[in-house]
Design an enzyme around this catalytic site. Sequence first.
Site, PDB file in Angstrom:
ATOM      1  CG  ASN A 282      -1.838   1.131   1.296  1.00 50.77           C
ATOM      2  OD1 ASN A 282      -1.440   2.266   1.010  1.00 50.77           O
ATOM      3  ND2 ASN A 282      -3.075   0.894   1.665  1.00 50.77           N
TER       4      ASN A 282
ATOM      5  CG  HIS B 135       1.294   5.377   4.835  1.00 51.31           C
ATOM      6  ND1 HIS B 135       0.513   6.145   5.673  1.00 51.31           N
ATOM      7  CD2 HIS B 135       0.821   4.122   4.927  1.00 51.31           C
ATOM      8  CE1 HIS B 135      -0.379   5.368   6.255  1.00 51.31           C
ATOM      9  NE2 HIS B 135      -0.218   4.136   5.828  1.00 51.31           N
TER      10      HIS B 135
ATOM     11  CG  HIS C 298      -8.138   4.368   0.457  1.00 54.63           C
ATOM     12  ND1 HIS C 298      -8.363   4.332   1.813  1.00 54.63           N
ATOM     13  CD2 HIS C 298      -9.340   4.660  -0.106  1.00 54.63           C
ATOM     14  CE1 HIS C 298      -9.642   4.580   2.059  1.00 54.63           C
ATOM     15  NE2 HIS C 298     -10.254   4.798   0.908  1.00 54.63           N
TER      16      HIS C 298
ATOM     17  NE  ARG D  36      -9.331   8.917   3.502  1.00 57.68           N
ATOM     18  CZ  ARG D  36      -9.736   8.098   4.491  1.00 57.68           C
ATOM     19  NH1 ARG D  36      -9.078   6.978   4.723  1.00 57.68           N
ATOM     20  NH2 ARG D  36     -10.744   8.403   5.244  1.00 57.68           N
TER      21      ARG D  36
ATOM     22  NE  ARG E 251      -7.662  11.596   5.164  1.00 63.43           N
ATOM     23  CZ  ARG E 251      -8.268  10.961   6.168  1.00 63.43           C
ATOM     24  NH1 ARG E 251      -7.607  10.084   6.891  1.00 63.43           N
ATOM     25  NH2 ARG E 251      -9.510  11.175   6.476  1.00 63.43           N
TER      26      ARG E 251
ATOM     27  CD  GLU F  42      -6.789  -0.067   0.832  1.00 59.99           C
ATOM     28  OE1 GLU F  42      -6.898   1.035   1.419  1.00 59.99           O
ATOM     29  OE2 GLU F  42      -6.002  -0.927   1.182  1.00 59.99           O
TER      30      GLU F  42
ATOM     31  CB  THR G  80     -17.857  -1.695  17.247  1.00 63.48           C
ATOM     32  OG1 THR G  80     -17.998  -3.076  16.990  1.00 63.48           O
ATOM     33  CG2 THR G  80     -19.186  -1.094  17.651  1.00 63.48           C
TER      34      THR G  80
ATOM     35  CD  GLU H 221      -7.159  -5.987   2.838  1.00 61.15           C
ATOM     36  OE1 GLU H 221      -7.235  -5.853   1.596  1.00 61.15           O
ATOM     37  OE2 GLU H 221      -6.464  -5.237   3.552  1.00 61.15           O
TER      38      GLU H 221
ATOM     39  CG  HIS I  76      -5.458  -1.510   9.334  1.00 62.53           C
ATOM     40  ND1 HIS I  76      -5.576  -0.390   8.528  1.00 62.53           N
ATOM     41  CD2 HIS I  76      -5.333  -1.058  10.597  1.00 62.53           C
ATOM     42  CE1 HIS I  76      -5.559   0.690   9.283  1.00 62.53           C
ATOM     43  NE2 HIS I  76      -5.402   0.320  10.549  1.00 62.53           N
TER      44      HIS I  76
HETATM   45  N1  PXP Z   1      -5.786  -2.959   3.935  1.00 61.42           N
HETATM   46  C1  PXP Z   1      -6.712  -1.971   3.916  1.00 61.42           C
HETATM   47  C2  PXP Z   1      -8.097  -2.298   3.477  1.00 61.42           C
HETATM   48  C3  PXP Z   1      -6.365  -0.663   4.277  1.00 61.42           C
HETATM   49  O1  PXP Z   1      -7.289   0.307   4.249  1.00 61.42           O
HETATM   50  C4  PXP Z   1      -5.028  -0.385   4.628  1.00 61.42           C
HETATM   51  C5  PXP Z   1      -4.621   1.014   4.936  1.00 61.42           C
HETATM   52  O2  PXP Z   1      -5.163   1.441   6.091  1.00 61.42           O
HETATM   53  C6  PXP Z   1      -4.112  -1.438   4.649  1.00 61.42           C
HETATM   54  C7  PXP Z   1      -4.510  -2.711   4.305  1.00 61.42           C
HETATM   55  C8  PXP Z   1      -2.691  -1.219   5.041  1.00 61.42           C
HETATM   56  O3  PXP Z   1      -2.619  -0.880   6.379  1.00 61.42           O
HETATM   57  P1  PXP Z   1      -1.215  -0.469   7.023  1.00 61.42           P
HETATM   58  O4  PXP Z   1      -0.823   0.833   6.393  1.00 61.42           O
HETATM   59  O5  PXP Z   1      -1.521  -0.368   8.467  1.00 61.42           O
HETATM   60  O6  PXP Z   1      -0.243  -1.556   6.673  1.00 61.42           O
END
Ligand code: PXP
Length: 249
Positions: free
Chosen positions: A7, A10, A47, A49, A53, A74, A105, A155, A196
């Site tokens: 991903n 970042h 992603h 969004r 952002r 995403e 939640t 996922e 995640h």
């Molecule tokens: N999977 C999904 C669906 C996500 O939204 C994210 C980003 O939040 C990730 C995986 C990757 O998460 P992380 O950056 O914590 O590795």
Amino acid sequence: MLKLGVNIDHVATLREARYRGRENGEPDPVAAALACEAAGAHGITAHLREDRRHIQDRDAWKLREVVKTRLNLEMASTPEIVGIALNLKPNIVCIVPERRQEVTTEGGLDVAGKVAALEETRKRMNDAGIEVSLFIAPDPAQIQAAARTGAQFIELHTGAYAEGFGSLQAREAQLERLITGAHQAHSLGLKVNAGHGLNYRNLPFIHRVPHLVELNIGHSIISRAVSVGLGAAVTEMLRLLQGYSADVV
Ligand code: PXP
């Protein structure tokens, strides 16, 4: 073989912190995607969004152009983003919650509360040749509902596992939930991804979860890249400082 989707959001977050609203800037998430692929990543995840952002539309289009492995977009299941995805044609979309009312939640998508709407989005994506994954907590009702939408993948949200990792009891409890959830999903014909909060410490235990196809990992890989790359970046900059003379006129 367990696959890795990186991903790269970042990377865009860092760029936007300095260059928001401008066309160019660094670091470039597209260049990052190419570096991940060159290193052997099996897919790139981004992603788009609603608030843009981090990843911008131009990033998504450029990624679609250059990613040779598998582009996983995403996205929230909203009219605007669904329309973009149908044009962009990523290989797969992972539907994630973006607004509070869609969140369970535990942070996953509330599929059980909106099966019909998600089934509709799933159909439109599949008709365009795009596979569909739903980002859900390892919750039996959500997994059951995910199967009812006809999605190809779920996922499993590993956030609670990552959060609980420091406590042996919480770690084991969350791992059990992931294991049970993966069994359930597999028995319903769903393919299982997870992601995640996974990092270099908590990942080895994830090997205990059966039926996994791919892990999507972002933050820890990008963070690690800063750590392992910082020395080289400073060395390069020092090289540019060399040969300076204070007597320059
Ligand atoms: N999977 C999904 C669906 C996500 O939204 C994210 C980003 O939040 C990730 C995986 C990757 O998460 P992380 O950056 O914590 O590795």
